[in-house]
Design a protein around this motif. Sequence first.
Motif, PDB file in Angstrom:
ATOM      1  N   ASP A 194      34.782  42.762  38.950  1.00 52.54           N
ATOM      2  CA  ASP A 194      34.594  41.902  37.772  1.00 52.54           C
ATOM      3  C   ASP A 194      34.269  42.733  36.528  1.00 52.54           C
ATOM      4  OD1 ASP A 194      31.761  42.143  37.383  1.00 52.54           O
ATOM      5  OD2 ASP A 194      31.415  40.645  38.929  1.00 52.54           O
ATOM      6  N   ASP A 195      34.434  42.096  35.368  1.00 59.44           N
ATOM      7  CA  ASP A 195      34.324  42.826  34.098  1.00 59.44           C
ATOM      8  C   ASP A 195      32.939  43.432  33.894  1.00 59.44           C
ATOM      9  OD1 ASP A 195      36.909  42.226  33.558  1.00 59.44           O
ATOM     10  OD2 ASP A 195      36.477  40.594  32.159  1.00 59.44           O
ATOM     11  N   TRP A 196      31.912  42.729  34.361  1.00 59.16           N
ATOM     12  CA  TRP A 196      30.550  43.238  34.201  1.00 59.16           C
ATOM     13  C   TRP A 196      30.386  44.554  34.973  1.00 59.16           C
ATOM     14  CZ3 TRP A 196      26.321  44.473  32.152  1.00 59.16           C
ATOM     15  CH2 TRP A 196      25.140  44.667  32.856  1.00 59.16           C
ATOM     16  N   VAL A 197      30.863  44.592  36.197  1.00 54.19           N
ATOM     17  CA  VAL A 197      30.751  45.826  36.994  1.00 54.19           C
ATOM     18  C   VAL A 197      31.568  46.942  36.335  1.00 54.19           C
ATOM     19  CG1 VAL A 197      31.230  46.874  39.249  1.00 54.19           C
ATOM     20  CG2 VAL A 197      30.259  44.574  39.136  1.00 54.19           C
ATOM     21  N   LEU A 198      32.733  46.605  35.788  1.00 47.68           N
ATOM     22  CA  LEU A 198      33.539  47.636  35.111  1.00 47.68           C
ATOM     23  C   LEU A 198      32.789  48.222  33.918  1.00 47.68           C
ATOM     24  CD1 LEU A 198      37.148  46.103  35.146  1.00 47.68           C
ATOM     25  CD2 LEU A 198      36.337  48.110  36.395  1.00 47.68           C
ATOM     26  N   THR A 199      32.081  47.358  33.185  1.00 47.67           N
ATOM     27  CA  THR A 199      31.302  47.857  32.048  1.00 47.67           C
ATOM     28  C   THR A 199      30.205  48.808  32.522  1.00 47.67           C
ATOM     29  OG1 THR A 199      31.711  45.894  30.710  1.00 47.67           O
ATOM     30  CG2 THR A 199      29.744  47.165  30.174  1.00 47.67           C
ATOM     31  N   GLN A 213      21.072  51.014  43.381  1.00 49.06           N
ATOM     32  CA  GLN A 213      20.231  49.804  43.307  1.00 49.06           C
ATOM     33  C   GLN A 213      21.008  48.671  42.629  1.00 49.06           C
ATOM     34  OE1 GLN A 213      16.741  51.174  41.260  1.00 49.06           O
ATOM     35  NE2 GLN A 213      16.014  52.317  43.039  1.00 49.06           N
ATOM     36  N   PHE A 214      21.745  49.029  41.591  1.00 47.94           N
ATOM     37  CA  PHE A 214      22.563  48.019  40.908  1.00 47.94           C
ATOM     38  C   PHE A 214      23.542  47.383  41.902  1.00 47.94           C
ATOM     39  CE2 PHE A 214      26.777  47.313  38.940  1.00 47.94           C
ATOM     40  CZ  PHE A 214      26.471  46.177  38.210  1.00 47.94           C
ATOM     41  N   CYS A 215      24.210  48.217  42.696  1.00 48.30           N
ATOM     42  CA  CYS A 215      25.178  47.663  43.677  1.00 48.30           C
ATOM     43  C   CYS A 215      24.462  46.798  44.704  1.00 48.30           C
ATOM     44  CB  CYS A 215      25.929  48.795  44.375  1.00 48.30           C
ATOM     45  SG  CYS A 215      27.210  49.484  43.342  1.00 48.30           S
ATOM     46  N   ASP A 216      23.261  47.225  45.122  1.00 43.55           N
ATOM     47  CA  ASP A 216      22.515  46.415  46.102  1.00 43.55           C
ATOM     48  C   ASP A 216      22.186  45.038  45.537  1.00 43.55           C
ATOM     49  OD1 ASP A 216      22.593  48.487  47.869  1.00 43.55           O
ATOM     50  OD2 ASP A 216      20.551  49.182  47.506  1.00 43.55           O
ATOM     51  N   SER A 217      22.086  44.950  44.202  1.00 51.21           N
ATOM     52  CA  SER A 217      21.717  43.675  43.578  1.00 51.21           C
ATOM     53  C   SER A 217      22.919  42.721  43.476  1.00 51.21           C
ATOM     54  CB  SER A 217      21.142  43.905  42.178  1.00 51.21           C
ATOM     55  OG  SER A 217      22.195  44.241  41.280  1.00 51.21           O
ATOM     56  N   LEU A 218      24.123  43.243  43.721  1.00 54.46           N
ATOM     57  CA  LEU A 218      25.320  42.387  43.623  1.00 54.46           C
ATOM     58  C   LEU A 218      25.504  41.659  44.946  1.00 54.46           C
ATOM     59  CD1 LEU A 218      27.704  44.994  41.935  1.00 54.46           C
ATOM     60  CD2 LEU A 218      26.511  43.108  40.808  1.00 54.46           C
ATOM     61  N   ASP A 219      25.591  40.349  44.878  1.00 50.91           N
ATOM     62  CA  ASP A 219      25.672  39.603  46.138  1.00 50.91           C
ATOM     63  C   ASP A 219      27.081  39.135  46.459  1.00 50.91           C
ATOM     64  OD1 ASP A 219      25.986  37.699  44.262  1.00 50.91           O
ATOM     65  OD2 ASP A 219      24.109  36.638  44.662  1.00 50.91           O
ATOM     66  N   ASN A 220      28.067  39.645  45.698  1.00 47.23           N
ATOM     67  CA  ASN A 220      29.426  39.136  45.914  1.00 47.23           C
ATOM     68  C   ASN A 220      30.397  40.238  46.341  1.00 47.23           C
ATOM     69  OD1 ASN A 220      29.434  40.540  43.555  1.00 47.23           O
ATOM     70  ND2 ASN A 220      30.543  39.013  42.354  1.00 47.23           N
ATOM     71  N   LEU A 221      29.849  41.311  46.938  1.00 44.93           N
ATOM     72  CA  LEU A 221      30.751  42.406  47.312  1.00 44.93           C
ATOM     73  C   LEU A 221      31.241  42.276  48.751  1.00 44.93           C
ATOM     74  CD1 LEU A 221      29.042  45.542  45.722  1.00 44.93           C
ATOM     75  CD2 LEU A 221      30.785  44.023  44.765  1.00 44.93           C
TER      76      LEU A 221
END
Length: 231
Positions: free
Chosen positions: A143-148, A19-27
């Motif tokens: 990006d750093d947020w996704v890495l965290t 769900q988190f990945c689905d919320s990312l709009d820059n992939l």
Amino acid sequence: MTIDHRLAALAHLYRVYDQFCDSLDNLACRKFCADCCSRNVTMTTLEGVYLLQGLDAAQQAACLAALRQGADQIVFRPRYTTNQIAALCRDGHDAPEDDLVHGGSRCSLLTAAACSLYGLRPFGCRCMVSRQPCATKGYADVDDWVLTVNTVFLQTIEHIDRPGCFGNMQDVLQALGRDDWQAAYRDGRPSTEATRLITNQPAPVLMVPPVHQAKMKPILAEIQQGLRFVS
Ligand code: SF4
Ligand code: SF4
């Protein structure tokens, strides 16, 4: 804590992360984009059980046979688990350099540029996302947020899979493919001897930098929901 409880927690963590990945709009990630699918993927033993349990006997045999092909090729084999690295950082040490060889071979479970067991793939595959097609730069642009977020999920999955092991996907699945080894793992006494695996560790502290702590709170709350299965 039974393995079924841990598998339920893992399924929850996968759902929350997807769900988190689905919320990312820059992939840039798309079906049939598979430059990231190499034999360097790592996983925990719990993820290996989750994957194998989703396959029937013939599919399991085919999966293990595919991994055995080219098993002598050079692949990434981690020396440290994520939680070992977290403990080193907590104690003021630098994170160890990733100086191990990463082989260049394609994952043996990739068929016609799509994953043959996509819904069952380990977290190491799920968290491989990029803002640009990897072919553009030759590596994933994360990006750093996704890495965290990725690090917190890796720590949590390792934490709930104790006593269990971590290693390259082919080594984890080959160990679990041995009935005696899998029985020992399910009994809570896996041995790393002759497996090329390392032992999972508890999360000493979650590695969330101050800049991401507020943003991380709702995700941590969802992760916590899954941990009810194992508490
Ligand atoms: S991580 Fe890279 S190679 Fe993999 S799907 Fe995303 S863009 Fe494609
Ligand atoms: S398991 Fe599937 S998603 Fe993971 S590297 Fe192999 S083909 Fe790609």
